[in-house]
Design a protein around this motif. Structure first.
Motif, mmCIF file in Angstrom:
data_model
loop_
_atom_site.group_PDB
_atom_site.id
_atom_site.type_symbol
_atom_site.label_atom_id
_atom_site.label_comp_id
_atom_site.label_asym_id
_atom_site.label_seq_id
_atom_site.Cartn_x
_atom_site.Cartn_y
_atom_site.Cartn_z
ATOM 1 N N ALA A 1 13.447 21.472 -13.071
ATOM 2 C CA ALA A 1 11.587 21.378 -13.010
ATOM 3 C C ALA A 1 11.931 20.165 -11.772
ATOM 4 C CB ALA A 1 10.814 20.811 -13.762
ATOM 5 N N GLY A 2 12.624 19.773 -11.779
ATOM 6 C CA GLY A 2 12.703 18.627 -9.898
ATOM 7 C C GLY A 2 13.943 17.606 -11.577
ATOM 8 N N PHE A 3 15.052 17.234 -10.010
ATOM 9 C CA PHE A 3 16.033 16.157 -10.059
ATOM 10 C C PHE A 3 15.519 14.727 -8.711
ATOM 11 C CE2 PHE A 3 18.363 19.836 -12.222
ATOM 12 C CZ PHE A 3 18.462 19.927 -13.268
ATOM 13 N N ASP A 4 16.541 13.835 -9.588
ATOM 14 C CA ASP A 4 16.257 13.174 -8.385
ATOM 15 C C ASP A 4 17.743 12.969 -8.785
ATOM 16 O OD1 ASP A 4 17.356 11.600 -10.181
ATOM 17 O OD2 ASP A 4 15.103 10.148 -10.083
ATOM 18 N N CYS A 5 18.888 12.644 -7.408
ATOM 19 C CA CYS A 5 20.518 11.972 -7.259
ATOM 20 C C CYS A 5 21.264 12.231 -8.592
ATOM 21 C CB CYS A 5 21.008 11.459 -6.453
ATOM 22 S SG CYS A 5 20.555 9.529 -6.835
ATOM 23 N N SER A 6 20.980 11.176 -9.448
ATOM 24 C CA SER A 6 20.998 10.071 -10.579
ATOM 25 C C SER A 6 20.832 11.572 -11.861
ATOM 26 C CB SER A 6 20.982 8.628 -11.071
ATOM 27 O OG SER A 6 19.697 8.474 -11.442
ATOM 28 N N VAL B 1 4.565 10.291 -7.238
ATOM 29 C CA VAL B 1 5.438 10.002 -7.774
ATOM 30 C C VAL B 1 4.444 10.466 -9.660
ATOM 31 C CG1 VAL B 1 8.094 9.144 -9.377
ATOM 32 C CG2 VAL B 1 7.456 8.807 -7.111
ATOM 33 N N ALA B 2 3.822 10.576 -9.327
ATOM 34 C CA ALA B 2 3.257 10.494 -11.151
ATOM 35 C C ALA B 2 2.822 11.446 -11.097
ATOM 36 C CB ALA B 2 1.832 9.303 -11.053
ATOM 37 N N ARG B 3 2.205 12.169 -10.275
ATOM 38 C CA ARG B 3 1.384 13.306 -9.906
ATOM 39 C C ARG B 3 2.624 14.428 -10.114
ATOM 40 N NH1 ARG B 3 1.152 17.431 -7.109
ATOM 41 N NH2 ARG B 3 2.965 16.003 -4.862
ATOM 42 N N GLN B 4 4.076 14.079 -9.665
ATOM 43 C CA GLN B 4 4.794 15.031 -9.154
ATOM 44 C C GLN B 4 5.635 15.022 -11.082
ATOM 45 O OE1 GLN B 4 7.780 13.528 -6.328
ATOM 46 N NE2 GLN B 4 6.939 14.544 -4.554
ATOM 47 N N ARG C 1 1.019 -1.149 -0.136
ATOM 48 C CA ARG C 1 -0.216 0.209 0.174
ATOM 49 C C ARG C 1 0.681 0.676 0.069
ATOM 50 N NH1 ARG C 1 -3.026 -3.023 4.048
ATOM 51 N NH2 ARG C 1 -2.540 -2.053 5.885
ATOM 52 N N ALA C 2 2.128 0.767 0.693
ATOM 53 C CA ALA C 2 2.950 2.750 0.697
ATOM 54 C C ALA C 2 3.530 2.813 -0.418
ATOM 55 C CB ALA C 2 3.776 2.030 1.954
ATOM 56 N N ALA C 3 3.891 1.652 -1.216
ATOM 57 C CA ALA C 3 4.752 1.714 -2.459
ATOM 58 C C ALA C 3 3.181 2.101 -3.240
ATOM 59 C CB ALA C 3 5.237 0.513 -3.359
ATOM 60 N N GLU C 4 1.855 1.817 -3.535
ATOM 61 C CA GLU C 4 1.475 2.401 -4.700
ATOM 62 C C GLU C 4 0.739 3.814 -4.170
ATOM 63 O OE1 GLU C 4 -1.723 2.593 -7.529
ATOM 64 O OE2 GLU C 4 0.196 1.153 -6.817
ATOM 65 N N ALA C 5 0.977 4.532 -2.612
ATOM 66 C CA ALA C 5 0.619 5.250 -3.051
ATOM 67 C C ALA C 5 1.919 6.414 -3.025
ATOM 68 C CB ALA C 5 0.761 5.879 -1.247
ATOM 69 N N ARG C 6 3.012 6.080 -3.292
ATOM 70 C CA ARG C 6 4.630 6.333 -3.417
ATOM 71 C C ARG C 6 4.204 6.266 -5.344
ATOM 72 N NH1 ARG C 6 7.762 10.544 -3.113
ATOM 73 N NH2 ARG C 6 9.885 9.506 -4.240
ATOM 74 N N ARG C 7 4.080 5.071 -5.743
ATOM 75 C CA ARG C 7 3.742 5.377 -7.054
ATOM 76 C C ARG C 7 2.770 6.971 -7.755
ATOM 77 N NH1 ARG C 7 0.680 4.745 -11.333
ATOM 78 N NH2 ARG C 7 -1.136 3.707 -9.707
ATOM 79 N N LYS C 8 2.023 6.751 -7.033
ATOM 80 C CA LYS C 8 0.703 7.728 -7.319
ATOM 81 C C LYS C 8 1.323 9.212 -7.149
ATOM 82 C CE LYS C 8 -3.413 5.330 -6.490
ATOM 83 N NZ LYS C 8 -4.617 5.039 -5.415
ATOM 84 N N GLY D 1 13.079 12.688 -11.925
ATOM 85 C CA GLY D 1 13.668 13.362 -12.417
ATOM 86 C C GLY D 1 14.894 14.550 -13.005
ATOM 87 N N SER D 2 14.895 14.378 -14.044
ATOM 88 C CA SER D 2 15.992 14.613 -14.693
ATOM 89 C C SER D 2 16.299 16.541 -15.637
ATOM 90 C CB SER D 2 16.665 13.498 -15.793
ATOM 91 O OG SER D 2 15.433 13.543 -16.519
ATOM 92 N N THR D 3 15.479 17.166 -15.225
ATOM 93 C CA THR D 3 14.963 18.764 -15.704
ATOM 94 C C THR D 3 15.016 19.687 -14.564
ATOM 95 O OG1 THR D 3 13.049 19.333 -15.868
ATOM 96 C CG2 THR D 3 13.809 17.565 -17.212
#
Length: 278
Positions: A192-197, A139-142, A130-137, A188-190
């Motif tokens: 507008a928002g990045f993750d580490c890699s 991330v999709a919103r972001q 359930r936590a992973a599904e909430a995280r996926r949603k 993210g890779s622009t």
């Protein structure tokens, strides 16, 4: 005795003192005796009472079947059931299905320790799912917001037309430093928002260096150097994480969700340095 001149005296009389003619002495009156209790009569009564009491007790203790009723009475006569019992051996037929009847386990069972542990693991897995599904949603919103908020060039476009043709570590670090404050966005890779890699990939793409969007892949693309030889612009590689070395034991990176690109001290000794392109 009187004929021989012998006079008989009663016991208790003195012939010398008694001057009276012995023939004139009258016998003493008899002393009445007290009647003795009749021992024989009392013993006989006790025997009679004990005999009657014993017979009464024996009668009460006698079981009912000891009384033999008259054979001629109808209620004690032979019945069909008794005649059948006397006639011979009896047999009981058992169905063949009785041998194949299965016995099922009782519906009430005890829960074992292994079953309890299995249920606990199942609940933990369900919670994690359930936590992973909430995280996926999330991330999709972001990502939806992220994609709509940036209109500049992508890493792929920079690779086709690099903004900085000459690669140097100091230049790489200066380009990376201008993205401080950009929010962390998973995947993210622009700007507008990045993750580490995504941050490392986007910066090096502006120098025409193609890197995968993966911390492990980026670490494998360079050359490992001693930590004492690290310079700003080199990559700091940790388990599952990557960023730019910022000098003086610091790292420039996109940390995690809810934070922004920033410079901070390296918090662990479990890291190594990788150099790209030079």
């Amino acid at each position: 005795m009187a004929g021989y001149g012998i006079t008989r005296f009663r016991r208790g009389t003195n012939p010398k003192l008694n001057t009276q003619d012995p023939r004139e002495v009258s016998p003493p009156a008899p002393v009445p005796r007290q009647p003795r209790p009749s021992i024989r009569r009392g013993s006989l009564g006790n025997i009679v009472v004990m005999t009657l009491a014993g017979g009464l007790v024996a009668t009460l203790a006698l079981p009912a079947y000891a009384f033999t009723p008259g054979k001629g009475e109808i209620r004690y006569g032979a019945t069909a059931a008794t005649e059948l019992a006397r006639s011979g051996a009896q047999a009981v037929e058992v169905s063949t299905l009785a041998a194949t009847t299965s016995v099922s386990r009782d519906g009430f069972t005890a829960t074992t320790v292994e079953e309890l542990a299995s249920r606990a693991r199942a609940r933990a897995a369900a919670t994690a799912a359930r936590a992973a599904e909430a995280r996926r949603k999330e991330v999709a919103r972001q990502m939806t917001s992220y994609a709509a908020s940036y209109t500049g060039p992508s890493a792929k476009q920079y690779l086709a037309a690099p903004a900085h043709p000459n690669v140097s570590l100091s230049s790489v670090y200066n380009v990376a430093a201008q993205y401080q404050g950009v929010p962390y966005v998973y995947g993210g890779s622009t700007p507008a928002g990045f993750d580490c890699s995504g941050l490392v990939m986007y910066v090096y793409a502006q120098f025409g260096v193609s890197l995968p969007h993966s911390s492990a892949g980026q670490a494998a693309a360079g050359t490992r150097v001693a930590t004492s030889s690290a310079r700003p612009g080199d990559l700091v590689v940790m388990p599952g994480h990557i960023g730019f070395y910022a000098g003086n034991g610091n790292i420039l990176h996109a940390p995690y969700s809810g934070t922004r690109v920033r410079v901070q001290p390296i918090w662990t000794s479990n890291y190594y340095i990788v150099r790209i392109g030079t």
